[in-house]
Design a protein around this motif. Structure first.
Motif, PDB file in Angstrom:
ATOM      1  N   ILE A 204       0.822  -1.218   0.000  1.00  0.00           N
ATOM      2  CA  ILE A 204       0.000   0.000   0.000  1.00  0.00           C
ATOM      3  C   ILE A 204       0.858   1.270   0.000  1.00  0.00           C
ATOM      4  O   ILE A 204       0.572   2.231  -0.706  1.00  0.00           O
ATOM      5  CB  ILE A 204      -0.943   0.009   1.224  1.00  0.00           C
ATOM      6  N   PHE A 205       1.910   1.285   0.806  1.00  0.00           N
ATOM      7  CA  PHE A 205       2.707   2.503   1.010  1.00  0.00           C
ATOM      8  C   PHE A 205       4.009   2.535   0.198  1.00  0.00           C
ATOM      9  O   PHE A 205       4.638   3.585   0.080  1.00  0.00           O
ATOM     10  CB  PHE A 205       3.068   2.654   2.494  1.00  0.00           C
ATOM     11  N   GLY A 206       4.436   1.373  -0.277  1.00  0.00           N
ATOM     12  CA  GLY A 206       5.732   1.308  -0.961  1.00  0.00           C
ATOM     13  C   GLY A 206       6.895   1.163  -0.015  1.00  0.00           C
ATOM     14  O   GLY A 206       8.056   1.095  -0.431  1.00  0.00           O
ATOM     15  N   ASN A 207       6.602   1.121   1.285  1.00  0.00           N
ATOM     16  CA  ASN A 207       7.654   0.965   2.293  1.00  0.00           C
ATOM     17  C   ASN A 207       7.023   0.463   3.582  1.00  0.00           C
ATOM     18  O   ASN A 207       5.858   0.735   3.854  1.00  0.00           O
ATOM     19  CB  ASN A 207       8.401   2.290   2.548  1.00  0.00           C
ATOM     20  N   ALA A 208       7.793  -0.285   4.357  1.00  0.00           N
ATOM     21  CA  ALA A 208       7.340  -0.767   5.669  1.00  0.00           C
ATOM     22  C   ALA A 208       8.575  -1.224   6.433  1.00  0.00           C
ATOM     23  O   ALA A 208       9.200  -2.214   6.076  1.00  0.00           O
ATOM     24  CB  ALA A 208       6.346  -1.899   5.534  1.00  0.00           C
ATOM     25  N   GLU A 209       8.897  -0.484   7.474  1.00  0.00           N
ATOM     26  CA  GLU A 209      10.106  -0.765   8.252  1.00  0.00           C
ATOM     27  C   GLU A 209       9.740  -1.322   9.620  1.00  0.00           C
ATOM     28  O   GLU A 209       8.835  -0.804  10.286  1.00  0.00           O
ATOM     29  CB  GLU A 209      10.908   0.530   8.428  1.00  0.00           C
ATOM     30  N   VAL A 210      10.427  -2.386  10.015  1.00  0.00           N
ATOM     31  CA  VAL A 210      10.292  -2.875  11.381  1.00  0.00           C
ATOM     32  C   VAL A 210      11.187  -1.992  12.251  1.00  0.00           C
ATOM     33  O   VAL A 210      12.411  -2.093  12.198  1.00  0.00           O
ATOM     34  CB  VAL A 210      10.690  -4.352  11.502  1.00  0.00           C
ATOM     35  N   ILE A 211      10.569  -1.089  13.019  1.00  0.00           N
ATOM     36  CA  ILE A 211      11.371  -0.129  13.791  1.00  0.00           C
ATOM     37  C   ILE A 211      11.767  -0.677  15.160  1.00  0.00           C
ATOM     38  O   ILE A 211      12.653  -0.143  15.814  1.00  0.00           O
ATOM     39  CB  ILE A 211      10.669   1.240  13.923  1.00  0.00           C
ATOM     40  N   LYS A 212      11.098  -1.763  15.583  1.00  0.00           N
ATOM     41  CA  LYS A 212      11.478  -2.391  16.846  1.00  0.00           C
ATOM     42  C   LYS A 212      10.949  -3.814  16.894  1.00  0.00           C
ATOM     43  O   LYS A 212       9.861  -4.096  16.403  1.00  0.00           O
ATOM     44  CB  LYS A 212      10.933  -1.592  18.040  1.00  0.00           C
ATOM     45  N   LYS A 213      11.753  -4.698  17.485  1.00  0.00           N
ATOM     46  CA  LYS A 213      11.324  -6.067  17.784  1.00  0.00           C
ATOM     47  C   LYS A 213      11.565  -6.308  19.259  1.00  0.00           C
ATOM     48  O   LYS A 213      12.612  -5.964  19.783  1.00  0.00           O
ATOM     49  CB  LYS A 213      12.133  -7.094  16.986  1.00  0.00           C
ATOM     50  N   ASP A 214      10.588  -6.898  19.936  1.00  0.00           N
ATOM     51  CA  ASP A 214      10.726  -7.146  21.368  1.00  0.00           C
ATOM     52  C   ASP A 214       9.831  -8.321  21.752  1.00  0.00           C
ATOM     53  O   ASP A 214       8.607  -8.237  21.647  1.00  0.00           O
ATOM     54  CB  ASP A 214      10.326  -5.887  22.143  1.00  0.00           C
ATOM     55  N   LYS A 215      10.431  -9.408  22.168  1.00  0.00           N
ATOM     56  CA  LYS A 215       9.702 -10.603  22.633  1.00  0.00           C
ATOM     57  C   LYS A 215       8.663 -11.082  21.614  1.00  0.00           C
ATOM     58  O   LYS A 215       7.556 -11.479  21.973  1.00  0.00           O
ATOM     59  CB  LYS A 215       9.028 -10.332  23.982  1.00  0.00           C
TER      60      LYS A 215
END
Length: 203
Positions: free
Chosen positions: A179-190
């Protein structure tokens, strides 16, 4: 009858709880009840989203939270950012609780009301949309939040969601990229992923 927190009018017997939780530098007082999501404490995913979300570089404008529950995400962001935050939920009991929680924590820069996803939101120029989407309502609802969110954002506005890897984070990230042309995982936690897309280019 089984009650789900994503129903409009839960019929489960009331079970009022009162507890406190520190967010940013404020000791929030919360009232919760049966028939709403995570009534005993702020769920871990919401905590991770609150910590990961940054409003400093957003365009001027208000923030929309879709699926606010009894209010922890929207109230915390309203308090810390000073921005106007519109908070919506399909669950009447959750909306009532969120209003009570705004009042008792003296947070006035919020607008809390019923809405089924974007059906009753007030604007089309939000600086950001936040959601801890109702996974149990199904992938269709999660993808609706993503797909329809684009048109409600200002240019350079962001859509940020929290979702567990095992509950569909890769699928959600794929849909956000589509949809946006971009998607970043800005944080991973548990196992929780905070995924953010930015609306780029012209309106």
């Amino acid at each position: 009858m089984t009650n789900h927190y994503y129903q409009t009018n839960p019929t489960s017997s009331h079970e009022i709880l009162k507890w406190s939780f520190e967010l940013f530098d404020k000791n929030f007082q919360f009232i919760t009840d049966s028939g709403v999501f995570s009534k005993n404490t702020i769920d871990y995913g919401s905590r991770v989203l609150i910590q990961a979300f940054s409003w400093e570089k957003l365009p001027e404008g208000s923030i929309l939270e879709v699926g606010c529950g009894y209010g922890p995400i929207g109230l915390a962001i309203a308090y810390a950012s000073g921005r106007q935050v519109e908070m919506t939920d399909v669950n009447e009991r959750a909306v009532s609780l969120a209003k009570q929680n705004a009042n008792q924590n003296q947070i006035e820069n919020v607008d809390i009301h019923l809405s089924d996803v974007y059906d009753s939101v007030y604007k089309k120029d939000y600086a950001a949309i936040l959601s801890n989407p109702p996974i149990r309502a199904g992938k269709k609802v999660v993808h609706q939040i993503i797909e329809e969110g684009y048109q409600y954002l200002l240019s350079a506005g962001t859509l940020t969601i929290v979702i567990q890897k095992k509950q569909g984070a890769p699928s959600a990230q794929k849909k956000m990229t589509e949809i946006f042309g971009n998607a970043e995982v800005i944080k991973k936690d548990k196992g929780y992923y905070i995924i953010q897309s930015e609306k780029r280019g012209s309106q």
